[in-house]
Design a protein around this motif. Structure first.
Motif, PDB file in Angstrom:
ATOM      1  N   TRP A  99      54.756  93.856 -22.347  1.00  0.00           N
ATOM      2  CA  TRP A  99      55.362  92.543 -22.116  1.00  0.00           C
ATOM      3  C   TRP A  99      56.217  92.561 -20.862  1.00  0.00           C
ATOM      4  N   GLY A 100      55.956  91.629 -19.971  1.00  0.00           N
ATOM      5  CA  GLY A 100      56.745  91.525 -18.748  1.00  0.00           C
ATOM      6  C   GLY A 100      56.301  92.435 -17.618  1.00  0.00           C
ATOM      7  N   LYS A 101      55.252  93.231 -17.846  1.00  0.00           N
ATOM      8  CA  LYS A 101      54.731  94.120 -16.790  1.00  0.00           C
ATOM      9  C   LYS A 101      53.618  93.370 -16.050  1.00  0.00           C
ATOM     10  N   PRO A 102      53.712  93.257 -14.709  1.00  0.00           N
ATOM     11  CA  PRO A 102      52.715  92.483 -13.955  1.00  0.00           C
ATOM     12  C   PRO A 102      51.281  92.985 -14.147  1.00  0.00           C
ATOM     13  N   VAL A 103      50.397  92.035 -14.422  1.00  0.00           N
ATOM     14  CA  VAL A 103      48.972  92.319 -14.637  1.00  0.00           C
ATOM     15  C   VAL A 103      48.166  91.597 -13.559  1.00  0.00           C
ATOM     16  N   TYR A 104      47.276  92.353 -12.899  1.00  0.00           N
ATOM     17  CA  TYR A 104      46.410  91.785 -11.863  1.00  0.00           C
ATOM     18  C   TYR A 104      44.937  91.997 -12.194  1.00  0.00           C
ATOM     19  N   ASP A 105      44.679  92.653 -13.303  1.00  0.00           N
ATOM     20  CA  ASP A 105      43.311  92.984 -13.719  1.00  0.00           C
ATOM     21  C   ASP A 105      42.722  91.810 -14.501  1.00  0.00           C
ATOM     22  N   ASP A 106      41.595  91.277 -14.024  1.00  0.00           N
ATOM     23  CA  ASP A 106      40.995  90.101 -14.667  1.00  0.00           C
ATOM     24  C   ASP A 106      40.620  90.342 -16.124  1.00  0.00           C
TER      25      ASP A 106
END
Length: 196
Positions: free
Chosen positions: A34-41
Motif C-alpha cells: 500500500w502506497g508503494k508506486p506501481v508502474y507495471d501494467d
C-alpha cells in the motif's frame, strides 16, 4: 551489552496506519504494498479488478480472496480476461472463492477490453494513469491522523470521469482514490508510520 532501540522493536510493535489492525495479512499488505508506486501494467490491472470487486465491501474481504481472484481471472492476464465469454461468466458466478456479483464480473471483462484500448493509445496503462499526476510523481500527503485521509480528490475525480467516459465500470472517484492509494500514486501513510 544493551540492545539499541531499533533492536527492541518487533514487527508487531511498529507504528502502522490504524486500518492495518492486527491481521497479519492486512499488516503485510500495508507494509509491503500500500502506497508503494506501481508502474507495471499487470499489477495495475490486478488492482483495477480487485478495487472494482471491493465496491461496497471492506478491503480485507477482497484481500483474503486475492489468490482466488488470481486463479479465477487468469493470473490477471488482461488479454485473457478481455477474451472471457459467457461460459467464463457462468464459471465465475459459480466460484465461491470470489465475490459472485454479476455486474462486477461483467465489469471486470469490460474493463479489461478498455484497459487494452488505453494501452494502445498511451503505450501503457501506467502512462495513462500517471499522466494525471503533477510531474508524473506520487503525491506525498502529510497525514497526521486517519481522519486526514480523503475519500476522493480533484485528481481522482478527473481520472474516474475520464475512465467513465471511456466506458469503465465500478471506478467512481472513491474507488479511483483507493486505487491511487493502493498503487502508490498517493502516499497516505501516517507521517509516523513504519511503511512511509
Amino acid at each position: 551489552m544493551q540492545a539499541s532501540n531499533s533492536e527492541l522493536i518487533t514487527p508487531n510493535s511498529l507504528i502502522r496506519c490504524s486500518w492495518a489492525g492486527s491481521d497479519p495479512l492486512y499488516q503485510k499488505y500495508h507494509d509491503e504494498e500500500w502506497g508503494k508506486p506501481v508502474y507495471d501494467d499487470k499489477i495495475l490491472f490486478e488492482f483495477l479488478i480487485l478495487e472494482g470487486a471491493q465496491a461496497g465491501l471492506s478491503w480485507i474481504t477482497i484481500l483474503r480472496r486475492r489468490e482466488n481472484y488470481r486463479k479465477a481471472f487468469a493470473n490477471f492476464e488482461v488479454k485473457k480476461v478481455a477474451a472471457f465469454d459467457d461460459q467464463d461468466v457462468e464459471r465465475l458466478m459459480n466460484d465461491a472463492g470470489i465475490i459472485r456479483n454479476k455486474l462486477k464480473v461483467n465489469s471486470a471483462i469490460i474493463n479489461a477490453k478498455l484497459f487494452i484500448e488505453i494501452q494502445k493509445e498511451f503505450g501503457s496503462f501506467s502512462n495513462y494513469m500517471w499522466h494525471f499526476m503533477p510531474g508524473k510523481e506520487p503525491l506525498q500527503n502529510k497525514i497526521v491522523s486517519m481522519s486526514d485521509v480523503p475519500a476522493r480528490t480533484e485528481i481522482s475525480d478527473a481520472i474516474s470521469k475520464d475512465m467513465k467516459k471511456r466506458g469503465f465500470k465500478f471506478f467512481g472517484t472513491t474507488i479511483c482514490y483507493a486505487f491511487m492509494q493502493a498503487t502508490g500514486m498517493v502516499n497516505d501513510h501516517l507521517l509516523d508510520c513504519c511503511a512511509r
